[in-house]
Write a protein that holds these residues in place. Structure first.
Motif, short mmCIF file in Angstrom:
data_model
loop_
_atom_site.label_atom_id
_atom_site.label_comp_id
_atom_site.label_asym_id
_atom_site.label_seq_id
_atom_site.Cartn_x
_atom_site.Cartn_y
_atom_site.Cartn_z
N MET A 37 37.74 13.70 21.64
CA MET A 37 36.96 13.56 22.74
C MET A 37 37.01 11.56 22.57
O MET A 37 36.57 11.27 21.26
CB MET A 37 35.64 13.90 22.33
N ARG A 38 37.28 10.31 23.60
CA ARG A 38 37.00 9.10 23.44
C ARG A 38 35.96 9.04 24.11
O ARG A 38 36.10 9.07 25.75
CB ARG A 38 38.35 8.95 23.55
N ARG A 39 35.33 7.88 23.99
CA ARG A 39 34.47 6.66 25.40
C ARG A 39 35.28 6.12 26.06
O ARG A 39 36.01 5.50 25.38
CB ARG A 39 33.46 6.30 24.68
N ALA A 40 35.47 6.23 27.14
CA ALA A 40 36.27 5.65 27.97
C ALA A 40 35.33 3.96 28.23
O ALA A 40 34.70 4.41 29.80
CB ALA A 40 36.14 6.66 29.17
N PHE A 41 35.76 2.92 27.58
CA PHE A 41 35.29 1.86 28.30
C PHE A 41 35.60 1.34 29.34
O PHE A 41 35.04 0.25 29.70
CB PHE A 41 35.84 0.94 26.46
N THR A 42 36.42 1.82 29.91
CA THR A 42 37.31 0.86 30.35
C THR A 42 36.05 1.12 32.02
O THR A 42 36.55 0.29 33.48
CB THR A 42 38.24 1.25 31.11
N VAL A 43 34.79 2.08 31.97
CA VAL A 43 33.96 2.25 33.60
C VAL A 43 34.15 0.66 33.33
O VAL A 43 33.23 0.05 34.54
CB VAL A 43 32.80 3.41 32.83
N ILE A 44 33.62 -0.14 32.49
CA ILE A 44 33.27 -1.68 33.16
C ILE A 44 34.68 -2.74 33.12
O ILE A 44 35.69 -3.10 32.28
CB ILE A 44 32.68 -2.37 31.53
N GLU A 104 27.80 4.61 32.17
CA GLU A 104 28.07 6.12 32.25
C GLU A 104 29.01 6.01 30.70
O GLU A 104 30.86 5.72 30.80
CB GLU A 104 28.86 6.89 33.58
N ARG A 105 28.77 7.78 30.21
CA ARG A 105 29.70 7.56 28.61
C ARG A 105 30.93 8.72 29.40
O ARG A 105 30.09 9.86 29.98
CB ARG A 105 29.20 8.49 27.22
N THR A 106 32.19 8.90 29.17
CA THR A 106 32.63 9.81 29.94
C THR A 106 33.56 10.60 29.00
O THR A 106 33.86 9.98 27.57
CB THR A 106 33.83 8.95 31.16
N GLY A 111 44.42 17.06 29.21
CA GLY A 111 45.13 16.80 29.05
C GLY A 111 45.20 14.65 28.87
O GLY A 111 46.35 14.76 29.47
N GLY A 112 44.29 14.81 28.28
CA GLY A 112 43.94 13.60 28.25
C GLY A 112 43.59 12.39 29.12
O GLY A 112 43.18 11.45 29.70
N SER A 113 43.34 13.40 30.62
CA SER A 113 42.26 11.97 31.49
C SER A 113 41.17 12.59 31.45
O SER A 113 40.69 13.63 31.17
CB SER A 113 43.27 13.36 33.04
N PHE A 114 40.65 12.15 32.82
CA PHE A 114 38.93 12.05 32.81
C PHE A 114 38.95 13.20 33.85
O PHE A 114 39.46 13.68 34.34
CB PHE A 114 38.68 10.76 34.06
N ASP A 115 38.10 13.73 33.02
CA ASP A 115 37.31 14.83 33.32
C ASP A 115 36.07 14.86 33.66
O ASP A 115 34.82 14.92 33.48
CB ASP A 115 36.24 15.27 31.63
N PRO A 116 35.80 14.71 35.40
CA PRO A 116 34.44 14.82 36.13
C PRO A 116 33.52 15.67 35.59
O PRO A 116 32.67 15.67 36.44
CB PRO A 116 35.34 15.05 37.16
N ASN A 117 34.00 16.83 35.16
CA ASN A 117 33.21 17.88 34.97
C ASN A 117 32.05 18.18 33.65
O ASN A 117 30.86 18.52 33.05
CB ASN A 117 33.65 19.41 34.99
N ARG A 118 32.46 16.55 32.74
CA ARG A 118 31.28 17.15 31.77
C ARG A 118 30.80 15.17 31.99
O ARG A 118 31.53 14.43 32.44
CB ARG A 118 31.93 17.04 30.12
#
Length: 303
Positions: free
Chosen positions: A1-8, A114-116, A121-128
């Motif tokens: 589980m990692r934060r996706a800092f690329t949201v910025i 937003e923390r994602t 599978g290593g893809s963005f999880d829109p449900n969490r």
């Protein structure tokens, strides 16, 4: 589980996720040290190491605090890209004959992000959803200067830095050294070694910077300046030219041009600025294009 800092994206990524806590070769923290302090220097293309003569001196060349004629307070606000904000507050005052003291605070921060999370599978999880977090840089500085002779001034300063991404923090102390010399009437040379110190708590190197420059009071109410900057963390070299002209001591026009290895600045090349004095107040404005990232505007007020 990692934060996706690329949201910025774009510049925000450079400022925070690209520089913070990397600890690798050629990297450092603290984008707050890499952004111009004050609207007046920014309008002159960041050619201020030899010009330093106001409340901004502590951020450019602490020796310039010996030139501050009276107590002054300066504030600057800048809205950067993708909800990145830059706030800056500086104070300076003369002390005795040939001395000066100054302090400044600089704070760069994002709006809530937003923390994602990733799915299996290593893809963005829109449900969490993990709520939000913020990135920020806080710099505190205390500086002093003394001029033993009318043609030379020495300065030194101490910086405290706190670089924070969510709950991860890097912090430490750094030193500044500055020199100003007047070899000829109307001409001035400046040198400053900024942000020098041991690795910060968290393992990253401080963003040490060498500034060398000079300026010439070439005509009534105006000056022309040149500067060379070298960043020790990246080996990046930047060359700058700037001019400032005051009309009847009330209104000012400024312009600057920079070239060199400026890949991290989105193609930034020229800048323009305005100044206006009314009794004990001075308003300054600077405009800088940043290539594909758009334009930046800085507004400052000095009392």
């Amino acid at each position: 589980m990692r934060r996706a800092f690329t949201v910025i994206s774009g510049f925000s990524v450079f400022l925070f996720s690209g520089t913070a806590f990397s600890g690798g070769a050629g990297t450092s923290v603290a984008p707050v040290f890499k952004l111009p302090a004050g609207a007046r220097p920014a309008g002159m293309g960041n050619t201020f190491v030899s010009v330093a003569d106001d409340a901004n001196s502590g951020a450019w060349n602490p020796a310039g605090l010996s030139r501050v004629p009276r107590k002054s307070v300066s504030f600057m606000h800048q809205q950067l890209f993708e909800s990145v904000n830059y706030e800056y507050l500086a104070y300076a005052q003369p002390v005795g004959r040939g001395g000066g003291l100054g302090a400044h605070l600089a704070y760069v921060f994002t709006d809530p992000i937003e923390r994602t999370f990733e799915d299996a599978g290593g893809s963005f999880d829109p449900n969490r959803s993990g709520g939000t977090f913020q990135d920020s840089d806080l710099k505190l500085n205390l500086s002093g200067a003394y001029s033993p002779w009318h043609w030379v001034a020495l300065g030194a300063g101490a910086n405290f830095l706190q670089d924070k991404v969510d709950k991860d923090t890097a912090s430490g102390f750094m030193a500044d050294l500055g020199l100003l010399a007047v070899p000829l009437p109307g001409a001035s040379l400046g040198a400053a070694l900024l942000n020098w110190g041991p690795p910060l708590r968290g393992g990253s190197r401080p963003p040490a910077l060498l500034r060398l420059g000079g300026h010439w009071l070439g005509w009534p109410g105006g000056l022309a300046a040149a500067e060379y900057d070298y960043a020790f963390d990246s080996g990046r070299r930047t060359y700058s030219l700037g001019v400032e002209h005051w009309f009847a001591g009330t209104a000012a026009l400024r312009a600057g041009y920079q070239w060199g290895e400026r890949k991290d600045a989105g193609g930034y090349r020229y800048s323009m600025g305005l100044g206006w004095k009314f009794r004990t107040l001075q308003f300054d404005y600077a405009f800088s294009p940043m290539g594909e990232l758009g334009h930046t505007h800085r507004a400052g007020l000095t009392f």
